[in-house]
Design a protein around this motif. Structure first.
Motif, PDB file in Angstrom:
ATOM      1  N   ASN A  83      -0.278 -49.037  -9.812  1.00 51.70           N
ATOM      2  CA  ASN A  83      -0.792 -49.696  -8.621  1.00 51.70           C
ATOM      3  C   ASN A  83      -0.106 -49.163  -7.362  1.00 51.70           C
ATOM      4  O   ASN A  83       0.958 -48.548  -7.445  1.00 51.70           O
ATOM      5  N   SER A  84      -0.734 -49.424  -6.218  1.00 56.15           N
ATOM      6  CA  SER A  84      -0.163 -49.016  -4.925  1.00 56.15           C
ATOM      7  C   SER A  84       0.243 -47.548  -4.937  1.00 56.15           C
ATOM      8  O   SER A  84       1.350 -47.184  -4.530  1.00 56.15           O
ATOM      9  N   LEU A  85      -0.639 -46.717  -5.415  1.00 60.61           N
ATOM     10  CA  LEU A  85      -0.310 -45.300  -5.569  1.00 60.61           C
ATOM     11  C   LEU A  85      -0.090 -44.618  -4.233  1.00 60.61           C
ATOM     12  O   LEU A  85      -0.729 -44.947  -3.221  1.00 60.61           O
ATOM     13  N   LYS A  86       0.846 -43.662  -4.258  1.00 58.96           N
ATOM     14  CA  LYS A  86       1.233 -42.911  -3.074  1.00 58.96           C
ATOM     15  C   LYS A  86       0.984 -41.427  -3.320  1.00 58.96           C
ATOM     16  O   LYS A  86       0.965 -40.977  -4.470  1.00 58.96           O
ATOM     17  N   PRO A  87       0.829 -40.645  -2.265  1.00 63.19           N
ATOM     18  CA  PRO A  87       0.635 -39.196  -2.465  1.00 63.19           C
ATOM     19  C   PRO A  87       1.747 -38.560  -3.292  1.00 63.19           C
ATOM     20  O   PRO A  87       1.487 -37.623  -4.064  1.00 63.19           O
ATOM     21  N   GLU A  88       2.952 -39.081  -3.169  1.00 62.43           N
ATOM     22  CA  GLU A  88       4.062 -38.519  -3.948  1.00 62.43           C
ATOM     23  C   GLU A  88       3.986 -38.838  -5.436  1.00 62.43           C
ATOM     24  O   GLU A  88       4.795 -38.333  -6.221  1.00 62.43           O
ATOM     25  N   ASP A  89       3.032 -39.672  -5.830  1.00 59.84           N
ATOM     26  CA  ASP A  89       2.803 -39.928  -7.256  1.00 59.84           C
ATOM     27  C   ASP A  89       1.932 -38.843  -7.879  1.00 59.84           C
ATOM     28  O   ASP A  89       1.724 -38.837  -9.105  1.00 59.84           O
ATOM     29  N   THR A  90       1.429 -37.939  -7.065  1.00 59.15           N
ATOM     30  CA  THR A  90       0.601 -36.845  -7.583  1.00 59.15           C
ATOM     31  C   THR A  90       1.408 -35.986  -8.541  1.00 59.15           C
ATOM     32  O   THR A  90       2.487 -35.493  -8.198  1.00 59.15           O
ATOM     33  N   ALA A  91       0.879 -35.832  -9.743  1.00 64.36           N
ATOM     34  CA  ALA A  91       1.586 -35.093 -10.788  1.00 64.36           C
ATOM     35  C   ALA A  91       0.707 -35.023 -12.030  1.00 64.36           C
ATOM     36  O   ALA A  91      -0.335 -35.695 -12.107  1.00 64.36           O
ATOM     37  N   VAL A  92       1.156 -34.238 -12.985  1.00 60.36           N
ATOM     38  CA  VAL A  92       0.576 -34.306 -14.322  1.00 60.36           C
ATOM     39  C   VAL A  92       1.380 -35.348 -15.101  1.00 60.36           C
ATOM     40  O   VAL A  92       2.618 -35.276 -15.139  1.00 60.36           O
ATOM     41  N   TYR A  93       0.686 -36.290 -15.684  1.00 64.41           N
ATOM     42  CA  TYR A  93       1.331 -37.369 -16.433  1.00 64.41           C
ATOM     43  C   TYR A  93       1.214 -37.084 -17.927  1.00 64.41           C
ATOM     44  O   TYR A  93       0.111 -36.854 -18.444  1.00 64.41           O
ATOM     45  N   TYR A  94       2.359 -37.111 -18.591  1.00 66.82           N
ATOM     46  CA  TYR A  94       2.429 -36.805 -20.014  1.00 66.82           C
ATOM     47  C   TYR A  94       2.834 -38.038 -20.809  1.00 66.82           C
ATOM     48  O   TYR A  94       3.745 -38.772 -20.418  1.00 66.82           O
ATOM     49  N   CYS A  95       2.183 -38.180 -21.932  1.00 66.08           N
ATOM     50  CA  CYS A  95       2.530 -39.237 -22.871  1.00 66.08           C
ATOM     51  C   CYS A  95       3.445 -38.655 -23.936  1.00 66.08           C
ATOM     52  O   CYS A  95       3.299 -37.482 -24.311  1.00 66.08           O
TER      53      CYS A  95
END
Length: 118
Positions: A80-92
């Motif tokens: 939630n409340s995502l920010k541009p700095e959250d941009t990334a590849v997310y790995y499980c």
């Protein structure tokens, strides 16, 4: 063959939300700790959140919520409340035991792109 398959990534505007899912598929005996990491361009992979089989959680960011469904061998990440700095590849990732007598092995998914931009 064991696979971790992530889904739910995409493009979202700042302040928006996304829910990531990761399912463990294949013949397995037991899944232990599951977690989400992320890697932005030019940066090291970092922990976002992890959760034990009993539900104990560890967070690097309070905006996110991790949960799991042991019956489905699936882990979720509500962001939630995502920010541009959250941009990334997310790995499980997950600690998996293939049989009752095998060692626990750390498995990774291939990643899902999350882009936060207006």
């Amino acid at each position: 063959q064991v696979q971790l398959v992530e889904s739910g990534g995409g493009l979202v505007q700042p302040g928006g939300s996304l829910r990531l899912s990761c399912e463990v598929s294949g013949s397995i005996f037991w899944v232990g700790v599951m977690g989400w990491y992320r890697q932005a361009p030019g940066k090291q992979r970092e922990l976002v959140a992890s959760i034990t089989r009993s539900g104990s959680t560890n967070y690097a960011d309070g905006r996110f919520t991790i949960s799991r469904d042991n019956a489905k061998n699936t882990v979720y990440l509500q962001m939630n409340s995502l920010k541009p700095e959250d941009t990334a590849v997310y790995y499980c990732n997950a600690d998996i035991q293939l049989t009752s007598y095998s060692d626990t092995v750390h498995y990774w998914g291939r990643g899902t792109q999350v882009t936060v931009s207006s």
